[in-house]
Scaffold this active site. Structure first.
Site, PDB file in Angstrom:
ATOM      1  N   HIS A  43     -48.465   8.088  14.697  1.00  0.00           N
ATOM      2  CA  HIS A  43     -49.403   8.715  14.343  1.00  0.00           C
ATOM      3  C   HIS A  43     -50.423   8.829  14.339  1.00  0.00           C
ATOM      4  CE1 HIS A  43     -46.082   8.238  10.454  1.00  0.00           C
ATOM      5  NE2 HIS A  43     -45.429   7.727  12.051  1.00  0.00           N
ATOM      6  N   ILE A  47     -50.796  18.014  18.569  1.00  0.00           N
ATOM      7  CA  ILE A  47     -51.027  18.064  19.185  1.00  0.00           C
ATOM      8  C   ILE A  47     -52.075  18.760  19.976  1.00  0.00           C
ATOM      9  CG2 ILE A  47     -51.059  20.818  19.750  1.00  0.00           C
ATOM     10  CD1 ILE A  47     -50.763  21.598  16.645  1.00  0.00           C
ATOM     11  N   GLY A  49     -53.332  15.674  21.773  1.00  0.00           N
ATOM     12  CA  GLY A  49     -54.091  14.190  21.947  1.00  0.00           C
ATOM     13  C   GLY A  49     -53.867  13.370  21.034  1.00  0.00           C
ATOM     14  N   ASP A  51     -55.856  10.533  18.661  1.00  0.00           N
ATOM     15  CA  ASP A  51     -57.490  10.140  18.286  1.00  0.00           C
ATOM     16  C   ASP A  51     -57.864   9.210  17.298  1.00  0.00           C
ATOM     17  OD1 ASP A  51     -56.238  11.232  16.257  1.00  0.00           O
ATOM     18  OD2 ASP A  51     -57.307  13.297  16.251  1.00  0.00           O
ATOM     19  N   SER A  53     -57.108   9.672  14.457  1.00  0.00           N
ATOM     20  CA  SER A  53     -56.944   9.803  13.378  1.00  0.00           C
ATOM     21  C   SER A  53     -56.680   9.008  12.165  1.00  0.00           C
ATOM     22  CB  SER A  53     -57.150  11.624  13.249  1.00  0.00           C
ATOM     23  OG  SER A  53     -56.124  11.679  13.014  1.00  0.00           O
ATOM     24  N   GLU A  68     -56.012  10.368   5.876  1.00  0.00           N
ATOM     25  CA  GLU A  68     -54.854  10.512   5.829  1.00  0.00           C
ATOM     26  C   GLU A  68     -54.409   9.641   6.268  1.00  0.00           C
ATOM     27  OE1 GLU A  68     -53.304  10.993  10.780  1.00  0.00           O
ATOM     28  OE2 GLU A  68     -55.297  11.957  10.062  1.00  0.00           O
TER      29      GLU A  68
END
Length: 114
Positions: A43, A47, A49, A51, A53, A68
């Protein structure tokens, strides 16, 4: 940029040992952790990499500020607390050196091995 084997060998030489040890301790009490961390890892990848997030939180405690982690596909994710525990151990030894994305990647690898 390219990937590099043993990336933290100079800046945090104990990073992989710390992650492996803490992941093993967590796994000894929670056998479902590798699957949860693997899901977190995917998760945190998009696209361009991985990270991590999904771990970012700029809400400053404001419940109306969406992050997020609150998105519908992410609501059932588990293991945030486990990654936080591993990251806390890393920060004690190498403050601000090992990224959250790398912490998740290493913990995922070690959890799957376990």
């Amino acid at each position: 940029s390219s990937l590099e084997y043993d990336f933290y060998r100079d800046t945090c030489p104990d990073a992989e040992t710390i992650v492996r040890s803490k992941t093993a301790r967590i796994y000894s009490d929670h056998k479902d952790v590798p699957a949860a961390i693997l899901r977190l890892f995917f998760h945190g990848c998009f696209i361009k990499g991985c990270d991590a997030s999904v771990f970012l939180d700029d809400s400053n405690g404001n419940k109306s500020h969406r992050i997020e982690r609150d998105a519908i596909p992410n609501k059932t994710l588990k293991g945030f607390d486990k990654i936080d525990m591993i990251k806390e151990e890393l920060e004690k030894v190498c403050l601000g050196v090992v990224s959250c994305a790398d912490t998740i990647a290493l913990a995922t690898r070690d959890g799957i091995v376990l």
